[in-house]
Design a protein around this motif. Sequence first.
Motif, PDB file in Angstrom:
ATOM      1  N   ASP A  66     -13.846  -2.437  -3.075  1.00  4.15           N
ATOM      2  CA  ASP A  66     -12.314  -2.027  -1.608  1.00  4.15           C
ATOM      3  C   ASP A  66     -11.405  -1.251  -2.151  1.00  4.15           C
ATOM      4  O   ASP A  66     -10.138  -1.857  -2.413  1.00  4.15           O
ATOM      5  N   ILE A  67     -11.642  -0.261  -2.927  1.00  7.74           N
ATOM      6  CA  ILE A  67     -10.387   0.821  -3.930  1.00  7.74           C
ATOM      7  C   ILE A  67      -9.929   1.643  -2.256  1.00  7.74           C
ATOM      8  O   ILE A  67     -10.035   1.805  -2.019  1.00  7.74           O
ATOM      9  N   ILE A  68      -7.907   1.779  -3.060  1.00  5.77           N
ATOM     10  CA  ILE A  68      -7.928   2.779  -1.839  1.00  5.77           C
ATOM     11  C   ILE A  68      -6.533   2.662  -2.650  1.00  5.77           C
ATOM     12  O   ILE A  68      -6.326   2.305  -4.202  1.00  5.77           O
ATOM     13  N   TYR A  69      -5.820   3.836  -2.561  1.00  6.56           N
ATOM     14  CA  TYR A  69      -4.793   4.484  -3.339  1.00  6.56           C
ATOM     15  C   TYR A  69      -3.886   4.633  -3.120  1.00  6.56           C
ATOM     16  O   TYR A  69      -2.894   4.692  -1.186  1.00  6.56           O
ATOM     17  N   HIS A  70      -2.509   4.134  -3.696  1.00  6.90           N
ATOM     18  CA  HIS A  70      -1.366   4.685  -3.020  1.00  6.90           C
ATOM     19  C   HIS A  70      -0.467   5.346  -4.373  1.00  6.90           C
ATOM     20  O   HIS A  70       0.088   4.805  -5.597  1.00  6.90           O
ATOM     21  N   LYS A  71      -0.049   6.505  -3.901  1.00  2.00           N
ATOM     22  CA  LYS A  71       0.929   7.849  -4.871  1.00  2.00           C
ATOM     23  C   LYS A  71      -0.044   7.844  -6.124  1.00  2.00           C
ATOM     24  O   LYS A  71      -0.182   7.859  -7.219  1.00  2.00           O
ATOM     25  N   ASN A  72      -1.482   8.167  -5.500  1.00  2.00           N
ATOM     26  CA  ASN A  72      -3.143   8.671  -6.275  1.00  2.00           C
ATOM     27  C   ASN A  72      -2.535   7.033  -7.615  1.00  2.00           C
ATOM     28  O   ASN A  72      -3.243   7.603  -8.397  1.00  2.00           O
ATOM     29  N   PHE A  73      -2.549   6.202  -7.037  1.00  2.00           N
ATOM     30  CA  PHE A  73      -2.829   4.404  -7.892  1.00  2.00           C
ATOM     31  C   PHE A  73      -3.640   3.994  -7.172  1.00  2.00           C
ATOM     32  O   PHE A  73      -3.468   3.414  -6.563  1.00  2.00           O
ATOM     33  N   PRO A  74      -4.850   4.109  -8.047  1.00  2.24           N
ATOM     34  CA  PRO A  74      -5.718   3.551  -7.289  1.00  2.24           C
ATOM     35  C   PRO A  74      -5.614   1.643  -7.557  1.00  2.24           C
ATOM     36  O   PRO A  74      -5.441   0.846  -8.563  1.00  2.24           O
ATOM     37  N   MET A  75      -5.824   1.074  -5.999  1.00  3.30           N
ATOM     38  CA  MET A  75      -6.022  -0.372  -6.675  1.00  3.30           C
ATOM     39  C   MET A  75      -6.740  -1.028  -5.436  1.00  3.30           C
ATOM     40  O   MET A  75      -7.086  -0.623  -4.704  1.00  3.30           O
ATOM     41  N   CYS A  76      -7.561  -2.234  -5.841  1.00  4.09           N
ATOM     42  CA  CYS A  76      -8.535  -3.040  -4.173  1.00  4.09           C
ATOM     43  C   CYS A  76      -7.449  -4.063  -4.192  1.00  4.09           C
ATOM     44  O   CYS A  76      -6.080  -3.735  -3.806  1.00  4.09           O
ATOM     45  N   ARG A  77      -7.727  -4.141  -2.579  1.00  8.13           N
ATOM     46  CA  ARG A  77      -7.074  -5.047  -1.465  1.00  8.13           C
ATOM     47  C   ARG A  77      -6.861  -6.222  -1.907  1.00  8.13           C
ATOM     48  O   ARG A  77      -5.900  -6.250  -1.657  1.00  8.13           O
ATOM     49  N   ASN A  78      -7.461  -6.611  -2.930  1.00  8.69           N
ATOM     50  CA  ASN A  78      -6.790  -8.036  -3.056  1.00  8.69           C
ATOM     51  C   ASN A  78      -5.685  -7.572  -3.760  1.00  8.69           C
ATOM     52  O   ASN A  78      -4.827  -8.513  -3.451  1.00  8.69           O
ATOM     53  N   CYS A  79      -5.600  -6.688  -5.004  1.00  8.32           N
ATOM     54  CA  CYS A  79      -4.631  -6.894  -6.057  1.00  8.32           C
ATOM     55  C   CYS A  79      -3.203  -6.576  -4.654  1.00  8.32           C
ATOM     56  O   CYS A  79      -1.788  -6.981  -5.028  1.00  8.32           O
ATOM     57  N   LEU A  80      -3.822  -5.691  -3.734  1.00  9.65           N
ATOM     58  CA  LEU A  80      -2.357  -4.967  -2.531  1.00  9.65           C
ATOM     59  C   LEU A  80      -2.226  -5.653  -2.643  1.00  9.65           C
ATOM     60  O   LEU A  80      -0.908  -6.546  -1.906  1.00  9.65           O
ATOM     61  N   ASN A  81      -3.172  -6.745  -1.335  1.00  9.82           N
ATOM     62  CA  ASN A  81      -2.022  -8.129  -1.044  1.00  9.82           C
ATOM     63  C   ASN A  81      -1.205  -9.144  -1.957  1.00  9.82           C
ATOM     64  O   ASN A  81      -0.653  -9.466  -1.035  1.00  9.82           O
ATOM     65  N   GLU A  82      -1.755  -9.675  -2.938  1.00 12.81           N
ATOM     66  CA  GLU A  82      -1.116  -9.708  -3.778  1.00 12.81           C
ATOM     67  C   GLU A  82       0.383  -9.609  -4.311  1.00 12.81           C
ATOM     68  O   GLU A  82       1.298 -10.376  -4.292  1.00 12.81           O
ATOM     69  N   LEU A  83       0.396  -8.099  -4.021  1.00 12.48           N
ATOM     70  CA  LEU A  83       1.196  -7.269  -4.588  1.00 12.48           C
ATOM     71  C   LEU A  83       2.191  -7.767  -3.125  1.00 12.48           C
ATOM     72  O   LEU A  83       3.413  -8.111  -3.301  1.00 12.48           O
ATOM     73  N   ILE A  84       2.200  -7.943  -1.979  1.00 11.68           N
ATOM     74  CA  ILE A  84       2.460  -7.698  -0.603  1.00 11.68           C
ATOM     75  C   ILE A  84       3.029  -9.279  -0.425  1.00 11.68           C
ATOM     76  O   ILE A  84       4.153  -9.811  -0.483  1.00 11.68           O
ATOM     77  N   GLU A  85       2.395  -9.901  -1.059  1.00  7.38           N
ATOM     78  CA  GLU A  85       2.921 -11.744  -0.496  1.00  7.38           C
ATOM     79  C   GLU A  85       3.587 -12.080  -1.679  1.00  7.38           C
ATOM     80  O   GLU A  85       5.066 -12.582  -1.228  1.00  7.38           O
ATOM     81  N   LYS A  86       3.424 -10.581  -2.657  1.00  5.32           N
ATOM     82  CA  LYS A  86       4.567 -11.826  -4.017  1.00  5.32           C
ATOM     83  C   LYS A  86       6.221 -10.857  -3.478  1.00  5.32           C
ATOM     84  O   LYS A  86       7.269 -11.497  -3.651  1.00  5.32           O
ATOM     85  N   PHE A  87       5.953 -10.025  -2.735  1.00  7.64           N
ATOM     86  CA  PHE A  87       7.455  -9.504  -2.292  1.00  7.64           C
ATOM     87  C   PHE A  87       7.819  -9.655  -1.311  1.00  7.64           C
ATOM     88  O   PHE A  87       8.658  -9.425  -0.563  1.00  7.64           O
ATOM     89  N   ASN A  88       7.203 -10.444   0.062  1.00  3.09           N
ATOM     90  CA  ASN A  88       7.570 -11.205   0.812  1.00  3.09           C
ATOM     91  C   ASN A  88       8.285 -12.272   1.036  1.00  3.09           C
ATOM     92  O   ASN A  88       8.425 -12.685   2.280  1.00  3.09           O
TER      93      ASN A  88
END
Length: 89
Positions: A66-88
């Motif tokens: 489940d890889i997605i990209y942000h500014k050509n930076f690959p990350m999985c949705r699990n890590c993205l969700n962890e980042l969102i939770e951390k910054f929220n």
Amino acid sequence: MNNNSKDLSVGVERAIDSLGRLVLPKEMRNALNFQDNQVVNIKLFKNYIQVEKSIINCNFCDSQEDIIYHKNFPMCRNCLNELIEKFNK
């Protein structure tokens, strides 16, 4: 790449256009489960070119799921969700 008959299941001739592009037949893309905008590795050998799917890993956890990209930076949705939770928080 071995030259076994099972490796060469489909043979098709295609022309390379003036920009150096070559269209992979839809049947081959389907057989290899290539998606639109699939990232591939292209390797040059003495007598042939090899095209294969690139393996993209999450830059945080190394997952290939489940890889997605942000500014050509690959990350999985699990890590993205962890980042969102951390910054929220």
